[in-house]
Design a protein around this motif. Structure first.
Motif, PDB file in Angstrom:
ATOM      1  N   ALA A 179       0.809  -1.223   0.000  1.00  0.00           N
ATOM      2  CA  ALA A 179       0.000   0.000   0.000  1.00  0.00           C
ATOM      3  C   ALA A 179       0.839   1.268   0.000  1.00  0.00           C
ATOM      4  O   ALA A 179       0.299   2.371  -0.108  1.00  0.00           O
ATOM      5  N   THR A 180       2.156   1.130   0.120  1.00  0.00           N
ATOM      6  CA  THR A 180       3.034   2.300   0.141  1.00  0.00           C
ATOM      7  C   THR A 180       3.008   2.993  -1.221  1.00  0.00           C
ATOM      8  O   THR A 180       3.071   2.342  -2.262  1.00  0.00           O
ATOM      9  N   LEU A 181       2.927   4.306  -1.204  1.00  0.00           N
ATOM     10  CA  LEU A 181       2.828   5.087  -2.446  1.00  0.00           C
ATOM     11  C   LEU A 181       4.196   5.292  -3.098  1.00  0.00           C
ATOM     12  O   LEU A 181       5.225   5.292  -2.412  1.00  0.00           O
ATOM     13  N   PRO A 182       4.233   5.505  -4.398  1.00  0.00           N
ATOM     14  CA  PRO A 182       5.496   5.848  -5.065  1.00  0.00           C
ATOM     15  C   PRO A 182       6.079   7.131  -4.459  1.00  0.00           C
ATOM     16  O   PRO A 182       5.354   8.100  -4.226  1.00  0.00           O
ATOM     17  N   GLY A 183       7.377   7.093  -4.188  1.00  0.00           N
ATOM     18  CA  GLY A 183       8.029   8.256  -3.601  1.00  0.00           C
ATOM     19  C   GLY A 183       7.985   8.303  -2.092  1.00  0.00           C
ATOM     20  O   GLY A 183       8.635   9.152  -1.474  1.00  0.00           O
ATOM     21  N   GLN A 184       7.249   7.396  -1.487  1.00  0.00           N
ATOM     22  CA  GLN A 184       7.115   7.382  -0.029  1.00  0.00           C
ATOM     23  C   GLN A 184       8.369   6.788   0.598  1.00  0.00           C
ATOM     24  O   GLN A 184       8.845   5.731   0.182  1.00  0.00           O
ATOM     25  N   GLU A 185       8.916   7.457   1.597  1.00  0.00           N
ATOM     26  CA  GLU A 185      10.097   6.964   2.291  1.00  0.00           C
ATOM     27  C   GLU A 185       9.685   6.129   3.498  1.00  0.00           C
ATOM     28  O   GLU A 185       8.874   6.555   4.314  1.00  0.00           O
ATOM     29  N   THR A 186      10.220   4.922   3.596  1.00  0.00           N
ATOM     30  CA  THR A 186      10.037   4.079   4.773  1.00  0.00           C
ATOM     31  C   THR A 186      11.414   3.546   5.171  1.00  0.00           C
ATOM     32  O   THR A 186      12.420   3.839   4.507  1.00  0.00           O
ATOM     33  N   THR A 226      12.436   0.663   4.763  1.00  0.00           N
ATOM     34  CA  THR A 226      12.888  -0.306   3.753  1.00  0.00           C
ATOM     35  C   THR A 226      12.697   0.213   2.329  1.00  0.00           C
ATOM     36  O   THR A 226      12.831  -0.544   1.373  1.00  0.00           O
ATOM     37  N   SER A 227      12.367   1.467   2.203  1.00  0.00           N
ATOM     38  CA  SER A 227      12.356   2.140   0.883  1.00  0.00           C
ATOM     39  C   SER A 227      12.974   3.517   1.103  1.00  0.00           C
ATOM     40  O   SER A 227      12.308   4.526   1.120  1.00  0.00           O
ATOM     41  N   TRP A 228      14.289   3.477   1.289  1.00  0.00           N
ATOM     42  CA  TRP A 228      15.012   4.688   1.669  1.00  0.00           C
ATOM     43  C   TRP A 228      14.996   5.723   0.564  1.00  0.00           C
ATOM     44  O   TRP A 228      14.900   5.413  -0.626  1.00  0.00           O
ATOM     45  N   ALA A 229      15.129   6.967   0.970  1.00  0.00           N
ATOM     46  CA  ALA A 229      15.191   8.083   0.020  1.00  0.00           C
ATOM     47  C   ALA A 229      16.503   8.825   0.217  1.00  0.00           C
ATOM     48  O   ALA A 229      16.960   9.019   1.343  1.00  0.00           O
ATOM     49  N   HIS A 289      11.813  14.726   0.686  1.00  0.00           N
ATOM     50  CA  HIS A 289      12.936  14.588  -0.242  1.00  0.00           C
ATOM     51  C   HIS A 289      12.535  14.823  -1.691  1.00  0.00           C
ATOM     52  O   HIS A 289      13.364  15.227  -2.513  1.00  0.00           O
ATOM     53  N   LEU A 290      11.258  14.571  -2.018  1.00  0.00           N
ATOM     54  CA  LEU A 290      10.822  14.702  -3.411  1.00  0.00           C
ATOM     55  C   LEU A 290      10.808  16.150  -3.887  1.00  0.00           C
ATOM     56  O   LEU A 290      10.719  16.399  -5.095  1.00  0.00           O
TER      57      LEU A 290
END
Length: 313
Positions: free
Chosen positions: A149-156, A158-161, A282-283
Motif C-alpha cells: 500500500a506504500t505510495l510511489p516516492g514514499q520513504e520508509t 525499507t524504501s530509503w530516500a 525529499h521529493l
C-alpha cells in the motif's frame, strides 16, 4: 441510511477512550465511525497490528463489543470460521441470536500482503462477513517498513530516500479492484473525513449477502511524519487529489463514484498532499522533480480510468 452529527455524538461507542493509539492516528476515528453503522450483535476479528496491540494491552481492552485477536496473516480465515461456527450452532438450536454480523479488520500489511491469501480464500468461499482494511501505507507497527500500500516516492525504513533512490518506486496495489475481481457483492473505499459516506457504505456492506470489503484510508502521523492535528485534512486531501478516490463496486463490475469524488470539478495537485508529510520531503529537491511529476501523471491517469469505469465523461 440518514446520518446526523448529533446522532453520532449520542450513539454508544464500541471503543472506549482508554486505548493507547498515537495522537492523531486515524484508526480510532475509523473504528468509532464504523460503530455507528452497526445494526445489532457483532463480533470483531482483529489481525495483529497497531490497532490490535494498542487497544488490548493484556489484561486490559478498550473494546466494548466481542473482539478476538488473531495472527497477522489469518484474520479472514478466522472470520470465516466464526461465520461457519455460528451457522452450525444455529442448526443445532444452540444460538440465541437470529443474526450476528462478523467483521474482520486488518492493516495494509496484513491485508495487501501477508494476509492476502487468507482474504482471497474467504472471498472465494463466499462467507457472509465484512472485511475492513485501515490503510496507513506501511507496516507502521513494526518499524515503518514498506507494504503493497506504500505510495510511489514514499520513504520508509525499507524504501530509503536519498541521492540514489526517491523512496519506493513501485505503484500502490489497487486493492479494491483486486478484491472486486473475486466478483463479491460489495466493495467500497472510505475515509474518516467524509463520515456520512463512510457510515452509509459500511451499513451497505453489512446488509449484503456474502462477503463485502471496505478500504479505509488511515493517516499515520508517526510514520508519515505529519502533524497530529492534520490527519483529517490529509484524509480530505487524499480524496481531493485522487490519491484515494471514493467509489463503490457492485458484484465486481458496476462502478459507482461517490459524491465527494464525483462532485470534484478537478483534482488538486498531489504536491498539496505530499508537502504536509515528512515522508515525501525529499521529493521536493530538484533532482526528484521529474519523479514527482511522474507520480502526478500516474494519479491523474488512474483518476481518468476510474471516471470511465464509473461512466463519467
Amino acid at each position: 441510511m440518514s446520518v446526523k452529527l448529533k446522532d453520532m455524538i449520542q450513539s454508544p461507542q464500541i471503543m472506549s477512550s482508554g486505548h493507547r493509539m498515537c495522537a492523531g492516528c486515524a484508526a480510532p476515528p475509523i473504528i468509532k465511525i464504523m460503530g455507528f453503522a452497526l445494526r445489532g450483535p457483532t463480533i470483531i476479528c482483529n489481525a495483529t497490528g497497531c490497532l490490535e496491540v494498542a487497544t488490548t494491552i493484556y489484561p486490559q481492552t478498550a473494546w466494548r463489543i466481542p473482539w478476538i485477536h488473531v495472527a497477522f496473516e489469518n484474520v479472514a480465515a478466522v472470520a470465516s470460521g466464526i461465520v461457519e461456527g455460528i451457522n452450525a450452532m444455529k442448526e443445532k438450536g444452540r444460538y440465541k441470536h437470529e443474526h450476528v454480523d462478523v467483521i474482520a479488520i486488518g492493516g495494509d500489511g496484513g491485508t495487501f500482503d501477508i494476509g492476502f491469501g487468507s482474504l482471497s480464500g474467504a472471498l472465494e468461499r463466499g462467507h457472509d462477513f465484512v472485511y475492513m482494511v485501515y490503510d496507513n501505507g506501511a507496516y507502521q507497527n513494526t518499524g515503518i517498513q514498506r507494504s503493497g500500500a506504500t505510495l510511489p516516492g514514499q520513504e520508509t525504513t525499507t524504501s530509503w530516500a536519498g541521492k540514489a533512490e526517491p523512496g519506493k518506486r513501485e505503484r500502490k496495489k489497487p486493492i479494491a479492484e483486486i478484491v472486486a475481481a473475486h466478483r463479491i457483492p460489495y466493495v467500497a473505499t472510505v475515509d474518516p473525513f467524509h463520515y456520512r459516506d463512510f457510515i452509509t457504505k459500511f451499513r451497505k456492506a453489512l446488509e449484503v449477502e456474502g462477503p463485502a470489503f471496505i478500504h479505509a484510508f488511515s493517516p499515520c502521523p508517526r510514520g508519515w511524519r505529519s502533524e497530529s492535528s492534520k490527519s483529517m485534512e490529509l484524509a480530505k486531501l487524499a480524496v481531493e487529489t485522487g490519491i484515494h478516490p471514493l467509489y463503490e463496486i457492485i458484484n465486481g463490475d458496476e462502478y459507482i463514484m461517490s459524491a465527494p469524488s464525483k462532485n470534484l470539478t478537478e483534482l488538486k495537485p498531489v504536491d498539496e498532499y505530499m508537502k504536509l508529510q515528512g515522508q515525501f520531503k525529499h521529493l521536493f529537491s530538484p533532482q526528484w522533480e521529474d519523479f514527482r511529476k511522474q507520480v502526478q501523471e500516474q494519479v491523474t491517469a488512474d483518476w481518468e480510468r476510474l471516471k470511465k469505469k464509473c461512466g463519467i465523461a
